[in-house]
Design an enzyme around this catalytic site. Structure first.
Site, PDB file in Angstrom:
ATOM      1  N   TYR A 106      16.819 -39.315 -29.380  1.00 54.39           N
ATOM      2  CA  TYR A 106      17.469 -38.377 -27.964  1.00 54.39           C
ATOM      3  C   TYR A 106      18.067 -39.756 -26.741  1.00 54.39           C
ATOM      4  CZ  TYR A 106      13.950 -35.100 -30.171  1.00 54.39           C
ATOM      5  OH  TYR A 106      13.428 -34.585 -31.020  1.00 54.39           O
ATOM      6  N   PHE A 116      11.019 -26.574 -31.427  1.00 54.65           N
ATOM      7  CA  PHE A 116      11.510 -25.239 -30.869  1.00 54.65           C
ATOM      8  C   PHE A 116      10.463 -24.000 -31.130  1.00 54.65           C
ATOM      9  CE2 PHE A 116      16.049 -26.438 -34.287  1.00 54.65           C
ATOM     10  CZ  PHE A 116      16.026 -26.896 -32.972  1.00 54.65           C
ATOM     11  N   PRO A 117       9.678 -24.764 -29.955  1.00 51.62           N
ATOM     12  CA  PRO A 117       8.318 -23.527 -29.564  1.00 51.62           C
ATOM     13  C   PRO A 117       9.298 -22.032 -29.206  1.00 51.62           C
ATOM     14  CG  PRO A 117       7.258 -24.979 -28.729  1.00 51.62           C
ATOM     15  CD  PRO A 117       9.242 -25.636 -29.536  1.00 51.62           C
ATOM     16  N   PHE A 177      17.845 -24.280 -29.292  1.00 53.69           N
ATOM     17  CA  PHE A 177      18.652 -24.208 -27.793  1.00 53.69           C
ATOM     18  C   PHE A 177      19.602 -22.737 -27.948  1.00 53.69           C
ATOM     19  CE2 PHE A 177      19.462 -28.408 -29.286  1.00 53.69           C
ATOM     20  CZ  PHE A 177      18.782 -29.383 -28.532  1.00 53.69           C
ATOM     21  N   THR A 178      18.320 -22.060 -28.244  1.00 59.60           N
ATOM     22  CA  THR A 178      18.620 -20.019 -28.158  1.00 59.60           C
ATOM     23  C   THR A 178      17.651 -19.880 -27.971  1.00 59.60           C
ATOM     24  OG1 THR A 178      20.774 -20.647 -29.608  1.00 59.60           O
ATOM     25  CG2 THR A 178      19.761 -18.074 -28.910  1.00 59.60           C
TER      26      THR A 178
HETATM   27  N1  LIG Z   1      11.342 -32.762 -35.589  1.00 57.60           N
HETATM   28  C1  LIG Z   1      12.451 -32.599 -35.075  1.00 57.60           C
HETATM   29  O1  LIG Z   1      13.671 -32.014 -35.784  1.00 57.60           O
HETATM   30  C2  LIG Z   1      13.034 -31.867 -33.818  1.00 57.60           C
HETATM   31  C3  LIG Z   1      13.942 -30.656 -33.719  1.00 57.60           C
HETATM   32  C4  LIG Z   1      13.752 -31.066 -32.341  1.00 57.60           C
HETATM   33  C5  LIG Z   1      13.075 -30.956 -31.435  1.00 57.60           C
HETATM   34  N2  LIG Z   1      12.477 -31.318 -31.569  1.00 57.60           N
HETATM   35  C6  LIG Z   1      10.896 -31.981 -29.984  1.00 57.60           C
HETATM   36  O2  LIG Z   1      10.155 -30.048 -29.899  1.00 57.60           O
HETATM   37  C7  LIG Z   1      10.504 -30.274 -28.856  1.00 57.60           C
HETATM   38  C8  LIG Z   1      10.593 -28.976 -28.463  1.00 57.60           C
HETATM   39  O3  LIG Z   1      11.785 -28.566 -29.016  1.00 57.60           O
HETATM   40  P1  LIG Z   1      13.555 -28.083 -28.168  1.00 57.60           P
HETATM   41  O4  LIG Z   1      13.672 -29.156 -26.876  1.00 57.60           O
HETATM   42  O5  LIG Z   1      14.221 -28.396 -29.331  1.00 57.60           O
HETATM   43  O6  LIG Z   1      13.445 -26.656 -28.058  1.00 57.60           O
HETATM   44  P2  LIG Z   1      12.262 -25.159 -27.312  1.00 57.60           P
HETATM   45  O7  LIG Z   1      10.371 -26.115 -26.840  1.00 57.60           O
HETATM   46  O8  LIG Z   1      11.746 -24.430 -28.316  1.00 57.60           O
HETATM   47  O9  LIG Z   1      13.661 -24.701 -25.605  1.00 57.60           O
HETATM   48  C9  LIG Z   1      13.598 -25.748 -25.535  1.00 57.60           C
HETATM   49  C10 LIG Z   1      14.603 -24.694 -24.367  1.00 57.60           C
HETATM   50  O10 LIG Z   1      14.071 -23.833 -23.637  1.00 57.60           O
HETATM   51  C11 LIG Z   1      14.697 -23.474 -22.377  1.00 57.60           C
HETATM   52  N3  LIG Z   1      13.242 -23.307 -21.326  1.00 57.60           N
HETATM   53  C12 LIG Z   1      12.197 -24.380 -21.639  1.00 57.60           C
HETATM   54  N4  LIG Z   1      11.320 -23.703 -20.669  1.00 57.60           N
HETATM   55  C13 LIG Z   1      11.953 -22.747 -20.289  1.00 57.60           C
HETATM   56  C14 LIG Z   1      11.312 -20.954 -20.324  1.00 57.60           C
HETATM   57  N5  LIG Z   1       9.971 -21.393 -19.245  1.00 57.60           N
HETATM   58  N6  LIG Z   1      11.997 -20.430 -19.594  1.00 57.60           N
HETATM   59  C15 LIG Z   1      13.172 -20.082 -19.903  1.00 57.60           C
HETATM   60  N7  LIG Z   1      13.777 -21.248 -20.779  1.00 57.60           N
HETATM   61  C16 LIG Z   1      12.976 -22.240 -20.932  1.00 57.60           C
HETATM   62  C17 LIG Z   1      15.099 -25.511 -21.954  1.00 57.60           C
HETATM   63  O11 LIG Z   1      15.495 -25.276 -21.086  1.00 57.60           O
HETATM   64  P3  LIG Z   1      15.838 -26.194 -19.835  1.00 57.60           P
HETATM   65  O12 LIG Z   1      15.730 -27.646 -20.438  1.00 57.60           O
HETATM   66  O13 LIG Z   1      16.612 -25.637 -19.028  1.00 57.60           O
HETATM   67  O14 LIG Z   1      14.364 -25.382 -19.257  1.00 57.60           O
HETATM   68  C18 LIG Z   1      16.033 -25.223 -23.726  1.00 57.60           C
HETATM   69  O15 LIG Z   1      17.101 -24.948 -23.885  1.00 57.60           O
HETATM   70  C19 LIG Z   1      12.038 -31.058 -28.242  1.00 57.60           C
HETATM   71  O16 LIG Z   1      11.991 -31.374 -26.678  1.00 57.60           O
HETATM   72  C20 LIG Z   1      11.641 -32.692 -29.383  1.00 57.60           C
HETATM   73  O17 LIG Z   1      10.231 -33.331 -28.331  1.00 57.60           O
HETATM   74  C21 LIG Z   1      11.610 -32.210 -32.446  1.00 57.60           C
END
Ligand SMILES: NC(=O)c1ccc[n+]([C@@H]2O[C@H](COP(=O)([O-])OP(=O)(O)OC[C@H]3O[C@@H](n4cnc5c(N)ncnc54)[C@H](OP(=O)(O)O)[C@@H]3O)[C@@H](O)[C@H]2O)c1
Length: 299
Positions: free
Chosen positions: A63, A213-214, A218-219
């Site tokens: 990252y 992606f909980p 990104f969407t």
């Molecule tokens: N093992 C793998 O292949 C893999 C792949 C992807 C991710 N990951 C890990 O999983 C973690 C979580 O996944 P992720 O961060 O990609 O996706 P996510 O937690 O599903 O969602 C993140 C997205 O939601 C937005 N968001 C967060 N809180 C919000 C809220 N309360 N209201 C509105 N929008 C909100 C964030 O934007 P803002 O920044 O504007 O809040 C960002 O665009 C990552 O940080 C990473 O550590 C692992």
């Protein structure tokens, strides 16, 4: 301030962690590449997470690359004794921000040392091997060779525990014949539920399941049912999505990602939500009406 001090815990390796943690991927610049748009805000998010009781942070040295781990170190070192930082290896970044599989013994060893150096630790607590056989999700293929390299690095004392990411049940079984697997990190949320049976099986085995992606990645998730439930309970849709995951199974550990302090506060407050049974049933229906989740190209 939302405080998750009293929230449930589950075992990750040999430590108990709060079930609501933090994912650091969003701290890097656009495309998870380059520096954050606001360096001080990124440090503030990390510090607020810890001050609120978070003791599980998910990261990777790819990252940024390197920059997210360097931010974690700048914000949080010397680390709290109970903090579990989980990293992942198996890719490197091209100069064009592309994600390039990196599974040779040399690349895996370099990745472990990069994580040690950039996080500023002597031993990594948990390292996930991130499989890269499929573009849009897990796909079959042997993980024996790279996992054997990781197990050897573990024997040398460079990491305490090993997990797997983006894997199939068969790969997890293969992995468990090579070394102890303490967690599995796959794409899973209200709308993307391919791992339902796997989660229950891992719960029976006492292995943590950490959905990436909980919130939809990104969407972020969008559904009228989710919005209706949120309005009814006086919460936000993202809080409901997290509360549903917390209710889903005791071995589910959350790492919602955000670069925003306001979103972090909102997400942590989900630990206080209790979903009534009829609400949980309505939310269970979302997956049936939803196409596969987006964003499968990121790690
Ligand atoms: N093992 C793998 O292949 C893999 C792949 C992807 C991710 N990951 C890990 O999983 C973690 C979580 O996944 P992720 O961060 O990609 O996706 P996510 O937690 O599903 O969602 C993140 C997205 O939601 C937005 N968001 C967060 N809180 C919000 C809220 N309360 N209201 C509105 N929008 C909100 C964030 O934007 P803002 O920044 O504007 O809040 C960002 O665009 C990552 O940080 C990473 O550590 C692992």
């Amino acid at each position: 301030m939302s405080n998750i001090e009293q929230s449930d815990t589950f075992r990750l390796g040999d430590r108990m962690v709060k079930r609501l943690g933090y994912g650091a991927m969003q701290l890097a610049g656009p495309g998870v590449f380059g520096p954050p748009k606001d360096h001080h805000a990124a440090l503030a998010v990390l510090r607020h997470a810890i001050a609120s009781g978070v003791n599980h942070i998910d990261t990777s040295d790819f990252y940024g690359p390197h920059l997210t781990n360097q931010l974690i170190r700048e914000a949080l070192a010397p680390y709290a004794r109970d903090l579990v930082i989980v990293t992942k290896i198996g890719a490197r970044r091209g100069v064009d921000a592309s994600w390039i599989p990196a599974f040779s013994p040399e690349e895996l060893t370099r990745a472990v040392h990069d994580n040690l150096r950039n996080l500023g630790v002597d031993v990594l607590e948990v390292v996930n091997l991130r499989a890269m056989f499929g573009i849009h999700g897990p796909a079959e293929g042997s993980i024996e060779a790279p996992l054997t390299v990781l197990a050897e690095l573990q024997r040398k004392g460079l990491m305490r525990h090993i997990g797997l990411s983006n894997v199939t049940p068969a790969q997890i079984e293969e992995g468990r014949r090579i070394c102890r697997i303490v967690c599995v990190q796959n794409n899973y949320n209200l709308a993307h539920r391919a791992d339902d049976a796997l989660i229950d099986e891992l719960a029976r085995q006492g292995i943590a399941y950490v959905p990436f992606f909980p919130l939809g990645g990104f969407t972020p998730l969008q559904s009228s049912t989710l919005s209706d439930v949120a309005a009814r309970l006086g919460a936000t849709p993202m809080q409901i999505a997290l509360a549903w995951l917390l209710r889903r199974a005791p071995n589910v550990l959350l790492i919602p990602g955000t670069s925003s302090l306001a979103h972090l506060r909102e997400n942590l407050a989900a630990a206080e939500l209790d979903l009534p049974d009829d609400v949980a049933s309505a939310l269970d229906g979302i997956a049936a009406n939803t196409a596969p989740a987006h964003g499968a190209t990121s790690r």
